[in-house]
Design a protein around this motif. Structure first.
Motif, PDB file in Angstrom:
ATOM      1  N   ILE A  55     -37.919 -18.901 -24.005  1.00  0.00           N
ATOM      2  CA  ILE A  55     -37.750 -17.445 -24.121  1.00  0.00           C
ATOM      3  C   ILE A  55     -36.449 -17.140 -24.852  1.00  0.00           C
ATOM      4  O   ILE A  55     -35.623 -18.025 -25.050  1.00  0.00           O
ATOM      5  CB  ILE A  55     -37.676 -16.743 -22.745  1.00  0.00           C
ATOM      6  CG1 ILE A  55     -36.510 -17.313 -21.907  1.00  0.00           C
ATOM      7  CG2 ILE A  55     -38.962 -16.821 -22.003  1.00  0.00           C
ATOM      8  CD1 ILE A  55     -36.015 -16.334 -20.861  1.00  0.00           C
ATOM      9  N   GLU A  56     -36.272 -15.865 -25.192  1.00  0.00           N
ATOM     10  CA  GLU A  56     -34.990 -15.441 -25.747  1.00  0.00           C
ATOM     11  C   GLU A  56     -34.153 -14.914 -24.586  1.00  0.00           C
ATOM     12  O   GLU A  56     -34.373 -13.805 -24.096  1.00  0.00           O
ATOM     13  CB  GLU A  56     -35.216 -14.348 -26.787  1.00  0.00           C
ATOM     14  CG  GLU A  56     -35.960 -14.857 -28.012  1.00  0.00           C
ATOM     15  CD  GLU A  56     -36.167 -13.753 -29.037  1.00  0.00           C
ATOM     16  OE1 GLU A  56     -35.164 -13.247 -29.584  1.00  0.00           O
ATOM     17  OE2 GLU A  56     -37.332 -13.394 -29.271  1.00  0.00           O
ATOM     18  N   HIS A  57     -33.220 -15.733 -24.148  1.00  0.00           N
ATOM     19  CA  HIS A  57     -32.474 -15.414 -22.928  1.00  0.00           C
ATOM     20  C   HIS A  57     -31.681 -14.114 -23.026  1.00  0.00           C
ATOM     21  O   HIS A  57     -31.546 -13.397 -22.046  1.00  0.00           O
ATOM     22  CB  HIS A  57     -31.541 -16.575 -22.558  1.00  0.00           C
ATOM     23  CG  HIS A  57     -32.304 -17.800 -22.154  1.00  0.00           C
ATOM     24  ND1 HIS A  57     -32.508 -18.154 -20.837  1.00  0.00           N
ATOM     25  CD2 HIS A  57     -32.952 -18.731 -22.900  1.00  0.00           C
ATOM     26  CE1 HIS A  57     -33.236 -19.254 -20.792  1.00  0.00           C
ATOM     27  NE2 HIS A  57     -33.520 -19.625 -22.023  1.00  0.00           N
ATOM     28  N   ASP A  58     -31.188 -13.824 -24.221  1.00  0.00           N
ATOM     29  CA  ASP A  58     -30.364 -12.610 -24.323  1.00  0.00           C
ATOM     30  C   ASP A  58     -31.203 -11.334 -24.241  1.00  0.00           C
ATOM     31  O   ASP A  58     -30.662 -10.241 -24.119  1.00  0.00           O
ATOM     32  CB  ASP A  58     -29.506 -12.641 -25.601  1.00  0.00           C
ATOM     33  CG  ASP A  58     -30.351 -12.838 -26.852  1.00  0.00           C
ATOM     34  OD1 ASP A  58     -31.526 -13.263 -26.725  1.00  0.00           O
ATOM     35  OD2 ASP A  58     -29.848 -12.572 -27.958  1.00  0.00           O
ATOM     36  N   LYS A  59     -32.528 -11.485 -24.304  1.00  0.00           N
ATOM     37  CA  LYS A  59     -33.383 -10.291 -24.205  1.00  0.00           C
ATOM     38  C   LYS A  59     -33.968 -10.121 -22.810  1.00  0.00           C
ATOM     39  O   LYS A  59     -34.558  -9.084 -22.491  1.00  0.00           O
ATOM     40  CB  LYS A  59     -34.546 -10.404 -25.193  1.00  0.00           C
ATOM     41  CG  LYS A  59     -34.112 -10.358 -26.637  1.00  0.00           C
ATOM     42  CD  LYS A  59     -35.249  -9.880 -27.523  1.00  0.00           C
ATOM     43  CE  LYS A  59     -34.789  -9.726 -28.955  1.00  0.00           C
ATOM     44  NZ  LYS A  59     -35.688 -10.382 -29.906  1.00  0.00           N
TER      45      LYS A  59
END
Ligand code: ATP
Ligand code: MG
Length: 344
Positions: A55-59
């Protein structure tokens, strides 16, 4: 809080799609209306489940709140006193119960899980996380902590519900019959949500596969955030077959059957009624146009509602639910800790 519990969750690892909406969100909202006052409804975001696929952790954090907004846009009534919305990672007991349950679930059982097999297929051992493998145990903890008998989920989660039942029965056999509430068996779950079959919306591009968040398949997936006209186009280019006659036959005509299914769920008619209208017709384009129009109408109205969701009210409900659920979950955890010898 003595009402029977209905519980469901949707991972926040990507944009929600029409399959999530029809298979998980809509049934929950129907249940909220149907059983107002009679049941407790737990609709949570399993955020600790997010990391089992990349996943895109910052999102992630914002995506979690966005998903909750989508429940409200879909019609979830936040004023209902028996409804709780919460984030899994804000209730630490989920993780603690998982560690305990891990010792009562077997290696062989987890290896047999279809979702694990599908998601790990073709991956190197060194890139398959223990989290992916252990996913069903965390899911069992999610359910058992609240004594939920009813867990309306899509067909793809059936095996995990069955595993949860097995674990609960195993632990009850060993430590006392009333320790854990065993969720109802799959057939009863379906009866409860008023369906004959589990809901599994297929990819529009590859209708032998389910529509998924984590699979790179933009043309096959209708996202709830898709521009309505673009979504309609995806329906118009959906993969069908060369039979040339419309039949509801998931085996031999999965593309056409998937479209019939989407149509039925969107207009709220039983599949038999929709099938009767289209059965035997030969113009696939007409069916596609009908489905495309419904999808367009649905998305337009859904997105408008989404824009109008009052976030402050949502956050208030979220935090109040989390406060209460921490207590409820800790009580159940304590009983388990006692039963297995960790507490006096
Ligand atoms: P991922 O590919 O990341 O596993 P997903 O689309 O399968 O994502 P989940 O968060 O795993 O979504 O599942 C959330 C809920 O949505 C579950 O109840 C699941 O059964 C339901 N669901 C997921 N995909 C479909 C589908 N194609 N049709 C019907 N229900 C679905
Ligand atoms: Mg899934």
């Amino acid at each position: 809080m003595n009402k029977p519990v209905i519980l469901t969750g949707i991972r926040a690892n990507g944009e929600l799609h029409l399959g999530n909406f029809l298979g998980a969100i809509l049934p929950m909202i129907e249940l909220q209306k149907k059983y107002a006052g009679e049941y407790q409804l737990n609709m949570f975001v399993p955020d600790l489940h997010s990391f089992t696929t990349p996943i895109e952790h910052d999102k992630l954090y914002l995506q979690i709140v966005q998903n909750l907004r989508k429940y409200v846009a879909a019609g979830l009534n936040l004023d209902d006193e028996d409804t709780y919305i919460y984030r899994q990672s804000y209730v630490a007991a989920h993780s603690e119960l998982t560690v305990i349950l891990n010792n009562f679930v077997y290696y062989g059982e987890l290896q047999r899980m279809t979702q694990f097999k599908e998601k790990s297929d073709g991956e190197k051992d060194t890139s398959i996380s223990a989290g992916l493998y252990d996913y069903p145990v965390l899911m069992a903890a999610d359910i058992l902590l609240y004594g939920a008998e009813w867990v309306p989920v899509g067909e793809d989660q059936r095996q995990h519900i069955e595993l949860t039942r097995d674990v609960a029965m195993r632990i009850n056999n060993k430590f006392g019959e009333n320790l854990l509430v065993v969720p109802a068996e799959w057939k009863k779950q379906l009866e409860f949500i008023g369906r004959d079959n589990g809901i599994r919306i297929r990819s529009l591009r590859n209708p032998t596969k389910k529509m998924s968040k984590s699979v790179e398949d933009p043309a096959g997936t209708i996202l709830l955030s898709d521009e309505p006209a673009a979504a309609a186009k995806k329906i118009m280019s959906a993969t069908t077959d060369s039979v040339g006659v419309i039949h509801y036959d998931m085996e031999n005509q999965p593309g056409i059957s998937n479209l019939l299914r989407i149509l039925a769920l969107l207009i709220g008619e039983p599949i038999e009624v929709v099938t009767k209208t289209w059965e035997g017709k030969t113009r696939y384009g007409d069916l596609k146009t009908a489905v495309a129009n419904e999808v367009k109408v649905f998305l337009t109205s859904f997105q408008k509602k989404l824009d109008n969701v009052e976030e402050a009210e949502l956050m208030r409900k979220l935090e109040a639910s989390e406060f209460l659920m921490r207590d409820v979950a800790l009580q159940r955890l304590y009983k388990v800790q006692q039963a297995i010898g960790l507490r006096p």
